[in-house]
Design an enzyme around this catalytic site. Structure first.
Site, PDB file in Angstrom:
ATOM      1  N   MET A 275      38.081  39.710  45.291  1.00  0.00           N
ATOM      2  CA  MET A 275      39.016  38.769  44.678  1.00  0.00           C
ATOM      3  C   MET A 275      38.691  38.473  43.211  1.00  0.00           C
ATOM      4  O   MET A 275      39.415  37.729  42.563  1.00  0.00           O
ATOM      5  CB  MET A 275      39.000  37.448  45.465  1.00  0.00           C
ATOM      6  CG  MET A 275      39.510  37.569  46.886  1.00  0.00           C
ATOM      7  SD  MET A 275      41.243  38.089  46.967  1.00  0.00           S
ATOM      8  CE  MET A 275      42.052  36.713  46.139  1.00  0.00           C
ATOM      9  N   ARG A 276      37.601  39.055  42.700  1.00  0.00           N
ATOM     10  CA  ARG A 276      37.240  38.745  41.317  1.00  0.00           C
ATOM     11  C   ARG A 276      38.322  39.196  40.344  1.00  0.00           C
ATOM     12  O   ARG A 276      38.589  38.528  39.341  1.00  0.00           O
ATOM     13  CB  ARG A 276      35.896  39.383  40.965  1.00  0.00           C
ATOM     14  CG  ARG A 276      35.409  39.016  39.562  1.00  0.00           C
ATOM     15  CD  ARG A 276      34.033  39.548  39.254  1.00  0.00           C
ATOM     16  NE  ARG A 276      32.993  38.749  39.879  1.00  0.00           N
ATOM     17  CZ  ARG A 276      32.162  39.188  40.809  1.00  0.00           C
ATOM     18  NH1 ARG A 276      32.262  40.447  41.225  1.00  0.00           N
ATOM     19  NH2 ARG A 276      31.250  38.409  41.325  1.00  0.00           N
ATOM     20  N   ALA A 277      38.959  40.321  40.636  1.00  0.00           N
ATOM     21  CA  ALA A 277      39.991  40.826  39.738  1.00  0.00           C
ATOM     22  C   ALA A 277      41.154  39.847  39.632  1.00  0.00           C
ATOM     23  O   ALA A 277      41.713  39.636  38.543  1.00  0.00           O
ATOM     24  CB  ALA A 277      40.484  42.184  40.215  1.00  0.00           C
TER      25      ALA A 277
END
Length: 672
Positions: A275-277
């Site tokens: 989910m970092r993107a």
């Protein structure tokens, strides 16, 4: 040498690079930027120029950790500080050298004073100095992995921890992280790439007029740095004011549900892990809106954010080129745009001639002739049919065969205990790993062996007049822990490309096997080199490098045909090792010879090859021969070659069957 930096506004071209740096200046929460590109493309120039544009920061007077007087860090080692007051100073740009130690990065505790006096005597490192400024790492791909881990952990958490033998210190460490790298010198691991918020690809312009302007400005700055900076002062002041205005506007920017849906759909469509993107895209799109002077995120911001935040997160292996399919991106944004897309058809926010990105807009795509092309060395001469013709080529040359599908290999390791660069292949004495013993420290103590230190000090306590519960520790008592971990090696491939290997299906299998070993070398942080031999000579197709993808490119274009100068190939490999030993004496080599063992051309080719092989055996160079002999009748020449080398032979079939572990689990078996 001038100390006046080149003005940021005077950098020619490099629109994506300038935009990414400016977005991080507006919102450090974006997570920094990794700049990838060939040498001489103004990467370092642009980064150093950015520091002059950042607003001044207020700091507590005398605080070594740059605490904000309006909200001082309650856990500051120099604290506690009373709120208020303070002094202003320019934002710093701190450079982290590639060869820096862990203590230089995070700071160092005085272990001797901590044990003897119970005092936390802490000397801040570069992370503390970079707090509220820029931390710049040139050639970040050459930085040791454990330093990269520490660096990115601090960037993600906003603080740095130093813990030694139960003594710990924490301080704030929030900075704009900028790394530059040349992909020809090796890649970062995918999990480390993911920790950089944005990535841009840079390459030198192919337009003569733009190149002329680059040279003109560079020479003008070198001749009169002060005068050149004065001519760009107005432009610099305008960009500085725009950064300040965007920072003030940033909290008011609205990221609506429509934009969030586009962000989530884009990350899902491009199969980005984790989910970092999504988070980085959201922060980048918000910063883009603030930079454009808007209070609402539009689809154009989401598109630009995707081009900057996603390409480096889509790599599945080191041979994948970074990039994004812009047609697919546009389709995804249109499909999930809804009302958000309809609002973008107007003129809102489009008055700026440079677009929403400010200077130069942006694109995020590597250029067609970018740094990942096969431009890392001289191209082979083309023949009459347009096919590459390597030196030493002769009759019977065939088109390059495509590589078979790569497969997982097991560990090939070098025997003994090395002291090379940290990696994941062979046993070595390292700064990180399991503790195996102790020694007296040479220079600064870095890893204390507590039990050994206590044992060394205990017999002398009465003579030293000990009266309290604490030990009386002296410098001579301190013991450094010795540790064992893994090192990276130099894996040198020596590949037979002669006519005896020319069957296309067979050469494709050979290339697939070498490609598999290259993937393994990438994962184990090795350097690789490639020597090929055919016709009447041997060529160094790729000098030793950390860029395994460059080796894969050379391997893919390798043609076959001609005689088999096996001795020439071995002698050329021996010379490569000799030169590399002078450059990097601590890195131990592993030679992988891929051949059927035949030798033709010249007087007594087999005997000459045997003498060349014995040079490796005399120097105890670890070696493996991948036997590519095919057919029902086998001469066993590859096995004889392995014996001359003092190494081990495996057949191509055994290698492709992923059974190499049972045969060459450790090349030390050759001594058995």
């Amino acid at each position: 040498m001038t100390t006046i930096p080149f003005p940021f506004s005077a950098v020619v071209g490099q629109d994506d690079l300038r935009l990414a740096l400016l977005l991080n200046a507006v919102s450090p929460a974006v997570g920094g930027v990794l700049v990838r590109g060939e040498k001489g493309t103004a990467k370092s120039t642009a980064v150093r120029a950015l520091s002059a544009l950042l607003p001044a920061v207020d700091v507590v007077a005398g605080c070594r950790f740059s605490c904000d007087p309006a909200a001082p860090d309650p856990g500051c080692p120099d604290g506690p500080h009373e709120p208020g007051g303070g002094t202003a100073r320019p934002a710093r740009m701190v450079e982290l050298p590639v060869g820096a130690s862990e203590d230089r990065l995070v700071g160092a505790l005085d272990i001797e004073r901590a044990l003897a006096e119970g005092v936390k005597a802490f000397e801040p490192g570069l992370l503390a100095r970079a707090h509220r400024g820029i931390l710049y790492v040139d050639e970040v791909n050459l930085l040791h992995d454990h330093l990269v881990d520490l660096l990115l952990d601090a960037a993600a958490m906003g603080s740095s921890y130093v813990e030694r033998e139960g003594v710990s210190v924490r301080h704030a460490a929030r900075f704009l992280l900028v790394g530059t790298m040349n992909p020809e010198e090796g890649e970062l691991r995918p999990q480390l790439l993911d920790r950089f918020g944005l990535t841009v690809e840079v390459a030198a312009s192919r337009e003569p007029d733009q190149r002329v302007e680059v040279v003109r400005r560079r020479l003008a700055h070198d001749d009169d740095p002060g005068g050149f900076a004065a001519r760009w002062a107005d432009e610099e002041a305008a960009v500085r004011a725009r950064i300040t205005a965007a920072r003030e506007l940033l909290p008011s920017v609205r990221l609506g549900d429509g934009a969030l849906r586009q962000i989530a759909a884009t990350c899902a469509a491009f199969e980005v892990d984790g989910m970092r993107a999504d988070i980085v895209m959201a922060r980048t799109a918000t910063a883009l809106a603030a930079w454009a002077g808007r209070t609402e995120v539009l689809a154009e911001d989401v598109r630009q954010a995707a081009l900057l935040a996603l390409p480096h997160r889509r790599r599945r292996n080191p041979f994948d080129a970074p990039g994004l399919d812009e047609d697919k991106l546009d389709e995804t944004l249109e499909e999930f745009g809804g009302e958000q897309g309809d609002r973008n058809d107007g003129d809102d926010g489009d008055d700026d001639p440079d677009g929403p990105g400010g200077p130069g807009g942006g694109g995020g795509q590597p250029p067609a002739e970018g740094p990942r092309g096969d431009d890392t060395g001289a191209r082979p001469e083309a023949g009459d049919d347009g096919e590459p013709r390597p030196s030493g080529g002769g009759a019977g040359e065939q088109r390059p065969a495509p590589a078979a599908e790569p497969f997982r290999t097991k560990v090939l390791s070098v025997p003994g205990l090395g002291e090379g660069a940290a990696g994941r292949r062979s046993r070595a004495r390292t700064e990180h790993g399991r503790t195996t013993g102790d020694r007296r420290p040479r220079g600064t103590l870095t890893k204390l062996h507590l039990a050994a230190t206590v044992r060394a000090a205990a017999p002398h306590q009465r003579a030293r007049g000990r009266s309290g519960p604490g030990l009386v520790i002296r410098r001579d008592d301190l013991r450094q822990a010795t540790r064992e971990g893994r090192e990276g090696n130099l894996v040198l491939f020596v590949v037979d490309a002669s006519g005896s290997m020319a069957a296309r299906q067979r050469m494709g299998a050979v290339k697939g096997a070498v490609l598999s070993l290259l993937l393994d070398a990438y994962q184990r942080r090795d350097k690789v080199g490639l020597v090929t031999f055919r016709g009447s000579a041997a060529d160094v197709a790729l000098p030793p490098t950390s860029s395994v993808d460059a080796a894969a490119v050379r391997l893919e274009s390798l043609p076959t045909g001609g005689r088999t100068p096996l001795a020439a190939g071995l002698l050329r490999a021996h010379e490569v090792l000799r030169v590399e030993r002078l450059r990097d004496p601590a890195r131990r080599p592993l030679v992988v010879v891929v051949t059927d063992g035949r030798a033709t051309g010249g007087p007594e080719p087999v005997a000459l090859a045997g003498r060349a092989a014995r040079l490796f055996a005399a120097e105890s160079v670890a070696s493996v021969v991948v036997d590519c002999e095919a057919g029902p009748v086998r001469l066993g020449l590859a096995g004889q070659l392995a014996g001359e080398l003092g190494g081990t032979a495996v057949t191509l079939e055994e290698l492709r069957a992923d059974s190499i572990a049972g045969l060459v689990k450790d090349v030390q078996r050759r001594a058995a």
